[in-house]
Design a protein around this motif. Structure first.
Motif, PDB file in Angstrom:
ATOM      1  N   ASP A 148      29.474 -26.380   4.523  1.00 30.84           N
ATOM      2  CA  ASP A 148      28.752 -26.154   3.269  1.00 30.84           C
ATOM      3  C   ASP A 148      29.686 -25.488   2.256  1.00 30.84           C
ATOM      4  N   GLU A 149      29.155 -25.172   1.052  1.00 30.64           N
ATOM      5  CA  GLU A 149      30.015 -24.589   0.014  1.00 30.64           C
ATOM      6  C   GLU A 149      30.499 -23.182   0.351  1.00 30.64           C
ATOM      7  N   CYS A 150      29.925 -22.579   1.400  1.00 38.27           N
ATOM      8  CA  CYS A 150      30.372 -21.256   1.849  1.00 38.27           C
ATOM      9  C   CYS A 150      31.382 -21.355   2.986  1.00 38.27           C
ATOM     10  N   GLY A 157      24.385 -23.223   3.027  1.00 34.37           N
ATOM     11  CA  GLY A 157      24.944 -22.976   1.705  1.00 34.37           C
ATOM     12  C   GLY A 157      24.450 -21.664   1.129  1.00 34.37           C
ATOM     13  N   ASP A 164      25.891 -16.146  -4.725  1.00 30.35           N
ATOM     14  CA  ASP A 164      27.157 -16.400  -4.038  1.00 30.35           C
ATOM     15  C   ASP A 164      26.922 -16.453  -2.528  1.00 30.35           C
ATOM     16  N   CYS A 165      27.987 -16.714  -1.798  1.00 31.72           N
ATOM     17  CA  CYS A 165      27.894 -16.861  -0.338  1.00 31.72           C
ATOM     18  C   CYS A 165      27.681 -15.523   0.369  1.00 31.72           C
TER      19      CYS A 165
END
Length: 179
Positions: A148-150, A157, A164-165
């Motif tokens: 995921d984006e993290c 995510g 934010d993460c």
């Protein structure tokens, strides 16, 4: 072969190559213009567990294997006669889709080096689980699925309401993690 009173053996190229392969066995072929007193080579694409048969077996050679290296010799001074055919059968575990031979060392019956070439690489029957179809076997894949984006494998995510993460939220001024 154009050699006056020749015996024809000078026309044979000195080559060690790979033949037929299964998921557990691999043929090693040879073509030699002179008798062979010993051989050594490296196999890529498979772990070599053992060797048997072929011209090496017929000549009562001891064929030792370890990882990717194959070594054949005779304690009695036997030789593999000049010619062509099956050198030995390898017991293998396939580790890649392509198998090749390299680092070939062949000696004559009197211990002199004989130049040999390697045959071309061959396709091996390699298969592995690849659930996410990313071309990397699952047993060595860092993530079976997607990051995921993290950067979390198969993660959700950024959480709902977070910016934010790290789980921070926006403050009243709209700054992520602000005070």
């Amino acid at each position: 072969c154009g050699v006056c009173n020749g015996d024809g053996t000078s026309c044979i190229e000195n080559i060690i190559s790979l033949g037929a392969a299964t998921d557990s066995s691999l043929e090693v072929l040879y073509s030699s213009s002179s008798d062979m007193g010993g051989f050594q080579f490296t196999v890529s694409g498979a772990d070599v567990l053992g060797a048997s048969g072929g011209a090496a077996g017929d000549a009562d050679f001891t064929v030792s294997t370890g990882g990717a290296i194959v070594l054949g010799f005779s304690f009695e001074g036997n030789t593999i006669p000049a010619g062509e055919g099956l050198l030995t059968n390898l017991e293998i575990v396939v580790t890649d889709s392509e198998g090749c031979i390299s680092d070939i060392i062949v000696s004559s019956p009197d211990g002199q080096a004989v130049d040999f070439a390697a045959g071309g690489c061959i396709d091996l029957p390699f298969s592995c689980d690849d659930a996410d179809a990313d071309g990397i076997c699952d047993d060595v894949d860092d993530c079976v699925g997607e990051f995921d984006e993290c950067g979390v494998c198969n993660g959700d995510g950024i959480a709902d309401g977070a910016c934010d993460c790290d789980g921070n939220v926006e403050d009243c001024a709209g700054d992520c993690g602000g005070s």
